[in-house]
Design a protein around this motif. Sequence first.
Motif, PDB file in Angstrom:
ATOM      1  N   UNK A  20      26.972  62.063  39.262  1.00 36.78           N
ATOM      2  CA  UNK A  20      28.390  61.701  38.816  1.00 36.78           C
ATOM      3  C   UNK A  20      28.964  63.040  38.611  1.00 36.78           C
ATOM      4  N   UNK A  21      28.498  64.069  39.268  1.00 35.01           N
ATOM      5  CA  UNK A  21      29.099  65.514  39.139  1.00 35.01           C
ATOM      6  C   UNK A  21      30.622  65.475  39.626  1.00 35.01           C
ATOM      7  N   UNK A  22      30.785  64.760  40.915  1.00 36.43           N
ATOM      8  CA  UNK A  22      32.141  64.648  41.330  1.00 36.43           C
ATOM      9  C   UNK A  22      33.413  63.895  40.620  1.00 36.43           C
ATOM     10  N   UNK A  23      32.685  62.917  39.770  1.00 37.80           N
ATOM     11  CA  UNK A  23      33.529  62.259  38.892  1.00 37.80           C
ATOM     12  C   UNK A  23      33.641  63.022  37.687  1.00 37.80           C
ATOM     13  N   UNK A  24      32.896  63.678  37.209  1.00 39.35           N
ATOM     14  CA  UNK A  24      32.709  64.356  36.016  1.00 39.35           C
ATOM     15  C   UNK A  24      33.699  65.536  35.924  1.00 39.35           C
ATOM     16  N   UNK A  25      33.687  66.255  37.060  1.00 42.26           N
ATOM     17  CA  UNK A  25      34.325  67.722  37.056  1.00 42.26           C
ATOM     18  C   UNK A  25      35.544  67.779  36.757  1.00 42.26           C
ATOM     19  N   UNK A  26      36.534  66.958  37.319  1.00 40.69           N
ATOM     20  CA  UNK A  26      37.936  66.645  37.089  1.00 40.69           C
ATOM     21  C   UNK A  26      38.210  66.376  35.675  1.00 40.69           C
ATOM     22  N   UNK A  27      37.364  65.385  34.989  1.00 36.53           N
ATOM     23  CA  UNK A  27      37.498  65.128  33.634  1.00 36.53           C
ATOM     24  C   UNK A  27      37.306  66.260  32.729  1.00 36.53           C
ATOM     25  N   UNK A  28      36.544  67.231  33.230  1.00 39.70           N
ATOM     26  CA  UNK A  28      36.139  68.124  32.071  1.00 39.70           C
ATOM     27  C   UNK A  28      37.078  69.216  32.307  1.00 39.70           C
ATOM     28  N   UNK A  29      37.725  69.377  33.617  1.00 34.60           N
ATOM     29  CA  UNK A  29      38.777  70.234  33.903  1.00 34.60           C
ATOM     30  C   UNK A  29      39.975  69.955  33.020  1.00 34.60           C
ATOM     31  N   UNK A  30      40.591  68.455  33.226  1.00 35.69           N
ATOM     32  CA  UNK A  30      41.573  68.029  32.401  1.00 35.69           C
ATOM     33  C   UNK A  30      41.459  68.154  30.959  1.00 35.69           C
ATOM     34  N   UNK A  31      40.122  67.872  30.428  1.00 38.84           N
ATOM     35  CA  UNK A  31      39.955  68.155  29.033  1.00 38.84           C
ATOM     36  C   UNK A  31      40.089  69.373  28.635  1.00 38.84           C
ATOM     37  N   UNK A  32      39.695  70.595  29.547  1.00 41.50           N
ATOM     38  CA  UNK A  32      40.040  72.092  29.080  1.00 41.50           C
ATOM     39  C   UNK A  32      41.220  72.377  29.239  1.00 41.50           C
ATOM     40  N   UNK A  33      42.240  71.707  29.719  1.00 41.50           N
ATOM     41  CA  UNK A  33      43.507  71.982  29.935  1.00 41.50           C
ATOM     42  C   UNK A  33      44.479  71.764  28.789  1.00 41.50           C
ATOM     43  N   UNK A  34      44.078  70.488  28.016  1.00 38.31           N
ATOM     44  CA  UNK A  34      44.633  69.833  26.940  1.00 38.31           C
ATOM     45  C   UNK A  34      44.892  70.939  25.811  1.00 38.31           C
ATOM     46  N   UNK A  35      46.086  70.941  25.261  1.00 38.53           N
ATOM     47  CA  UNK A  35      46.451  71.854  24.120  1.00 38.53           C
ATOM     48  C   UNK A  35      46.247  70.941  22.969  1.00 38.53           C
ATOM     49  N   UNK A 119      51.907  57.610  20.997  1.00 37.75           N
ATOM     50  CA  UNK A 119      52.492  59.053  20.525  1.00 37.75           C
ATOM     51  C   UNK A 119      52.723  59.786  21.524  1.00 37.75           C
ATOM     52  N   UNK A 120      53.948  59.675  21.988  1.00 41.13           N
ATOM     53  CA  UNK A 120      54.573  60.634  23.322  1.00 41.13           C
ATOM     54  C   UNK A 120      54.694  62.027  22.921  1.00 41.13           C
ATOM     55  N   UNK A 121      55.192  62.291  21.617  1.00 41.35           N
ATOM     56  CA  UNK A 121      55.480  63.733  21.207  1.00 41.35           C
ATOM     57  C   UNK A 121      53.780  64.335  21.383  1.00 41.35           C
ATOM     58  N   UNK A 122      52.985  63.754  20.697  1.00 38.26           N
ATOM     59  CA  UNK A 122      51.625  64.258  20.434  1.00 38.26           C
ATOM     60  C   UNK A 122      51.120  64.484  22.114  1.00 38.26           C
ATOM     61  N   UNK A 123      51.303  63.670  23.074  1.00 39.23           N
ATOM     62  CA  UNK A 123      50.771  63.529  24.262  1.00 39.23           C
ATOM     63  C   UNK A 123      51.355  64.634  25.158  1.00 39.23           C
ATOM     64  N   UNK A 124      52.724  64.628  24.810  1.00 38.25           N
ATOM     65  CA  UNK A 124      53.559  65.785  25.768  1.00 38.25           C
ATOM     66  C   UNK A 124      53.043  67.143  25.223  1.00 38.25           C
ATOM     67  N   UNK A 125      52.895  67.280  23.878  1.00 38.99           N
ATOM     68  CA  UNK A 125      52.402  68.573  23.497  1.00 38.99           C
ATOM     69  C   UNK A 125      50.860  68.844  23.865  1.00 38.99           C
ATOM     70  N   UNK A 126      50.153  67.962  24.148  1.00 38.57           N
ATOM     71  CA  UNK A 126      48.936  68.065  24.482  1.00 38.57           C
ATOM     72  C   UNK A 126      48.774  68.488  25.988  1.00 38.57           C
ATOM     73  N   UNK A 127      49.598  67.931  26.714  1.00 34.29           N
ATOM     74  CA  UNK A 127      49.676  68.131  28.286  1.00 34.29           C
ATOM     75  C   UNK A 127      50.359  69.236  28.387  1.00 34.29           C
ATOM     76  N   UNK A 128      51.639  69.264  27.973  1.00 28.52           N
ATOM     77  CA  UNK A 128      52.498  70.738  28.505  1.00 28.52           C
ATOM     78  C   UNK A 128      52.170  71.807  27.359  1.00 28.52           C
ATOM     79  N   UNK A 129      51.984  71.778  26.372  1.00 31.06           N
ATOM     80  CA  UNK A 129      51.660  72.676  25.203  1.00 31.06           C
ATOM     81  C   UNK A 129      52.595  72.584  24.215  1.00 31.06           C
ATOM     82  N   UNK A 130      52.214  72.898  22.999  1.00 28.62           N
ATOM     83  CA  UNK A 130      52.982  72.526  21.711  1.00 28.62           C
ATOM     84  C   UNK A 130      54.250  73.448  21.642  1.00 28.62           C
ATOM     85  N   UNK A 131      54.127  74.575  21.819  1.00 29.39           N
ATOM     86  CA  UNK A 131      54.990  75.781  21.746  1.00 29.39           C
ATOM     87  C   UNK A 131      56.300  75.476  22.803  1.00 29.39           C
TER      88      UNK A 131
END
Length: 727
Positions: A20-35, A119-131
């Motif tokens: 499942x490496x092909x499925x796992x890599x994008x998920x891990x990359x997304x987790x790493x990008x989250x603030x 929680x849209x605020x929490x989600x937007x901060x997580x995706x785009x960055x809190x600051x």
Amino acid sequence: MENLRRLHRHDPAAPGWALIRRLLQPLEAANASLDSPPTSHRRRAMADATAVILLRCAQLERSYWGWSVEEWTEAIGADQAGFRRSAPAWADDAVRSYVSSHAYLLGGFNEFHRLGSLQRLTMARRIFGRDRVDAEITKVRAVLDQWGYRLGRGDDTLLPMVICQLFLLNRSPHVEDLTTELFDRIRSERLLGDLRLNTLHAVQRSVAALGFCHPPLLANGGGRTPRAGGAPAIWTEWVDRWHATSTLTPKTRGNVRADLLKIGRWAAAEQPDAADPANWTRQTCATWIGALDRMNVGDYTQRTVGLAGRIGEPLQAPTKAGRIAAARTFFRDCQEWEWLPRRFAPECALATPRSIGALLGPNPRVIADDVWAKLLWAGLNLQAADLPATRAGFFYPVELVRAITLTWLFSGQRSDEIARLRRGCIRWQHDGQTIGGDDSEVLVRDAVCLLDVPTHKTGTAFTKPVDPLMGEAIEAWQAVRPVQPQMVDRRTGEKVDFLFAFRARRVPSTYINGTVIPLLCRKAGVPAADVRGNITSHRARSTIASQLYNAKEPMTLFELQAWLGHRSPQSTTFYAKITPTTLNKAYDDAGYFARNVRTIEVLLDRDAVTSGQAAAGKPWQYYDLGHGLCSYTFFEQCQHRMACAKCDFYTPKDSTKAQLLEAKGNLQRMLVSIPLTDDERAAVDDGQVALDKLLAQLADVPTPAGPTPRQLGVPATATMLPIVTIK
């Protein structure tokens, strides 16, 4: 399952991970990008979110990047309870927001309006960055806070939620990327709940103020109702051409256009040849005016909203006159602009008939003194608890409402003029010198409060004195008034700082009728209508003018004209109503009754009547002249009644006969009013000269007994014997 969830004892070298490496890599990359905070709980939630998505792929037998919107919605859940039903039992509530983030980043999911509470605020901060997100929200919040929006306060939570949903939908965390098309799409597709549309409106206004999009339109496109139609095409074309060319104010042009379209519908139904204005003749004008005089409410009207209960009633004279004036204006302009041939004179052919003009005239309808006094009390004691409130609090600050209220109660200005007052319109003077409103060296009662009134309906700007209470209320509002952008005064075309503005919008002129007056009526305990009709903003103008005109030290007509800002004193006479009390006092002071009538006492000898002596000719009624008694039965017709010649019917009061008469026990006393002739009234009013003239005229007039005063020896210069007034 331990391996899939990557628990503490999982095997990272298990052969299944390679599959499942092909499925796992994008998920891990997304987790790493989250603030996201690097806590153990957050790491556990991210790992479980990955496991939930992988399990879902196994169930659907399809990779997540191929999922439909419905499949992502089912995986996330329409709400938290829905997520618990579809997710494994070990997935806690925190997992859902991470699954949503993966759906947004990897599946292009944007249907957040389907997800209920999230929680849209929490989600937007997580995706785009809190600051970054907080900095962009601060830009919008600063504009709204400057305008006075409650959304601009730091403790508000609604604004961040709506802005973050905009960021997520736009897939950009930058305010400058929020376009007019995005706002329109959100409204048309209903991507926000109805309760959040007001916040969306405020956000678009602030983004427009920052220069990144167009300001929002009001309902029905700029706040205007759809333009009426239904008239023949050629008539409508002429009317629209006139509307686009006329220099009348927008409101007046709109009213004239509506009246002209009614005329066009009448022409289409009754006079098809008149559907083209070029075919109108003097005979057409006469036919239409005759038909108008017999029209009812609702005839040839396209929209009947607001006419309930009145449809079918005869048109009132002002309505008829208004439609005739609209037609007259239209044809006069078209002829002057050489669009139409001069086949008739609009001023004559479309003149208001006398039968209609006789019913016209201003009718400001003065408010009764007792009701007005209660409204004044209510305005002076207005508190925050009296204001209408919504779930978000008061729509306008109490200082603004109090200032508008006292301005209406004390200024005597039209509602449009009140709404268009400028910031700094109040000035203070003492002994001709300008002073500050907070000058502690001058008492309020010693200072003169001046109000600068802008250009208005009948004239240019002017200044008038007003009550200091009003000035203090306006200055209290100016002290807390948020900074507002300059707005265009539609009457003058210039950009100004409106005094009564809040949230970057001028308080509408309808606010007094729609909110202030009902509020004051409730507080004062008076009905919103009286026998003269509804209590409206304009009735206060006539009430104040009438009270100033009927005061103990009244204003003159010309002083009142200047205070009201009228161009002509004739207009002022329509407002300056003389009260019945003042009119009654003036009537009493004129002494009409006392000048034309005298009241004297009549003595009736009842013994002479009951004994039959009166029938035998014995006197039975005696008119009391003060110095004597007259027994002449037809005394009212005696020409010598005001200057008695002392004929045989006269009995002096000091005589024995008079004293015996007044001593009788069965004597009835009555009062009788004697109208005066012109000569007698002149003798009363003009003194000795007129009296001598009267005596000279009567010198040779026989008395009721027969002889004339000359024969009786009454001197020509005798003093008049007045008839005594009995009260």
